[in-house]
Every structure is written in structure tokens, then in C-alpha cells.
Scaffold this motif. Structure first.
Motif, mmCIF file in Angstrom:
data_model
loop_
_atom_site.group_PDB
_atom_site.id
_atom_site.type_symbol
_atom_site.label_atom_id
_atom_site.label_comp_id
_atom_site.label_asym_id
_atom_site.label_seq_id
_atom_site.Cartn_x
_atom_site.Cartn_y
_atom_site.Cartn_z
ATOM 1 N N ILE A 1 -15.714 -0.732 -33.986
ATOM 2 C CA ILE A 1 -15.023 0.068 -35.112
ATOM 3 C C ILE A 1 -13.958 0.958 -34.805
ATOM 4 N N GLY A 2 -14.196 1.638 -33.442
ATOM 5 C CA GLY A 2 -13.421 2.682 -33.042
ATOM 6 C C GLY A 2 -11.962 2.048 -32.755
ATOM 7 N N TYR A 3 -12.203 0.804 -31.998
ATOM 8 C CA TYR A 3 -10.906 0.102 -31.690
ATOM 9 C C TYR A 3 -10.046 -0.206 -32.965
ATOM 10 N N ILE A 4 -10.971 -0.897 -33.983
ATOM 11 C CA ILE A 4 -9.972 -1.073 -35.154
ATOM 12 C C ILE A 4 -9.591 0.161 -35.942
ATOM 13 N N LEU A 5 -10.184 1.198 -35.890
ATOM 14 C CA LEU A 5 -9.649 2.450 -36.428
ATOM 15 C C LEU A 5 -8.347 2.882 -35.681
ATOM 16 N N MET A 6 -8.570 2.755 -34.320
ATOM 17 C CA MET A 6 -7.171 2.972 -33.591
ATOM 18 C C MET A 6 -5.989 2.008 -33.819
ATOM 19 N N ALA A 7 -6.311 0.707 -33.977
ATOM 20 C CA ALA A 7 -5.256 -0.105 -34.201
ATOM 21 C C ALA A 7 -4.582 0.221 -35.792
ATOM 22 N N VAL A 8 -5.540 0.376 -36.733
ATOM 23 C CA VAL A 8 -5.103 0.645 -38.141
ATOM 24 C C VAL A 8 -4.321 2.093 -37.913
ATOM 25 N N MET B 1 0.220 5.912 -45.999
ATOM 26 C CA MET B 1 -0.251 6.495 -45.147
ATOM 27 C C MET B 1 0.657 7.621 -44.496
ATOM 28 N N ARG B 2 0.158 9.003 -44.315
ATOM 29 C CA ARG B 2 1.315 9.722 -43.581
ATOM 30 C C ARG B 2 1.085 9.824 -41.991
ATOM 31 N N ILE B 3 1.727 10.517 -41.361
ATOM 32 C CA ILE B 3 1.696 10.769 -39.986
ATOM 33 C C ILE B 3 0.208 11.462 -39.619
ATOM 34 N N GLY B 4 0.004 12.248 -40.340
ATOM 35 C CA GLY B 4 -1.406 13.164 -40.115
ATOM 36 C C GLY B 4 -2.375 12.049 -40.242
ATOM 37 N N SER B 5 -2.610 11.423 -41.437
ATOM 38 C CA SER B 5 -3.829 10.693 -41.318
ATOM 39 C C SER B 5 -3.849 9.359 -40.456
ATOM 40 N N ALA B 6 -2.649 9.195 -39.905
ATOM 41 C CA ALA B 6 -2.676 7.712 -38.999
ATOM 42 C C ALA B 6 -3.052 8.497 -37.555
ATOM 43 N N PHE C 1 -5.088 11.118 -37.225
ATOM 44 C CA PHE C 1 -6.672 11.220 -37.567
ATOM 45 C C PHE C 1 -7.439 10.114 -37.313
ATOM 46 N N LEU C 2 -6.979 9.110 -37.722
ATOM 47 C CA LEU C 2 -7.665 7.915 -37.587
ATOM 48 C C LEU C 2 -7.632 7.311 -36.175
ATOM 49 N N ILE C 3 -6.509 7.577 -35.256
ATOM 50 C CA ILE C 3 -6.432 7.289 -33.800
ATOM 51 C C ILE C 3 -7.441 8.098 -33.208
ATOM 52 N N ALA C 4 -7.456 9.376 -33.596
ATOM 53 C CA ALA C 4 -8.394 10.195 -32.844
ATOM 54 C C ALA C 4 -9.901 9.749 -33.172
ATOM 55 N N LEU C 5 -10.105 9.487 -34.340
ATOM 56 C CA LEU C 5 -11.567 9.059 -34.731
ATOM 57 C C LEU C 5 -11.963 7.867 -34.163
#
Length: 85
Positions: A33-40, A1-6, A8-12
Motif C-alpha cells: 500500500i505504501g508503494y502504491i500511494l507513492m506511485a499515485v 490533484m494539486r502539488i501539495g496533495s501529491a 502528501f501521498l508520497i510522504a504517506l
């Protein structure tokens, strides 16, 4: 996972957790699901920053000297290389 995709997941994840009205998607807990995406995303961001850091670089130097048995001349060889992964 790159910085940009990380990022993006935090923002989503933040959008799903805080900006979208609950119940928009039936039978799905959007906030969870939002909290899980932010944690990932945070874990991926930390991992990508650690892997992208230069770290400690090691330089290994070797010097070898031998005597040529035919001529009696001393031959010296210097070799340097990086000792990293």
C-alpha cells in the motif's frame, strides 16, 4: 490533484512502506500500500506540474479592411487574441 496533495501521498506512502513496523494493521500488506500511494503521488505530481506549466502561447492577429459603400472611406480593423485553450 494539486502539488501539495501529491507530496502528501508520497510522504504517506514512504511512511507506510519504510517507517511503520510490518503487521501493525492485520490482513493488510502495508509495504505494498505504501508503494502504491507513492506511485499515485508521483503520477499526480507529474500531472499537476504538466498542467500547471504555461506551455506555448499563441497569439493570433487579424487585419480586415473594407470600404464603406456610402462614403467610400476605407475602414481597417485590427484584432489580436490568444489562441490557447
Amino acid at each position: 490533484m494539486r502539488i501539495g496533495s501529491a507530496i502528501f501521498l508520497i510522504a504517506l506512502g514512504a511512511i507506510l512502506a519504510w517507517a511503520v513496523a510490518p503487521g501493525l494493521i492485520p490482513f493488510v500488506d502495508q509495504v505494498l500500500i505504501g508503494y502504491i500511494l507513492m506511485a499515485v503521488g508521483v503520477i499526480g505530481l507529474i500531472a499537476s506540474l504538466i498542467l500547471a506549466s504555461p506551455g506555448r502561447s499563441r497569439r493570433v492577429s487579424e487585419t480586415r479592411s473594407v470600404v464603406d459603400p456610402n462614403t467610400g472611406e476605407r475602414i481597417t480593423r485590427n484584432e489580436s487574441r490568444d489562441g490557447g485553450l
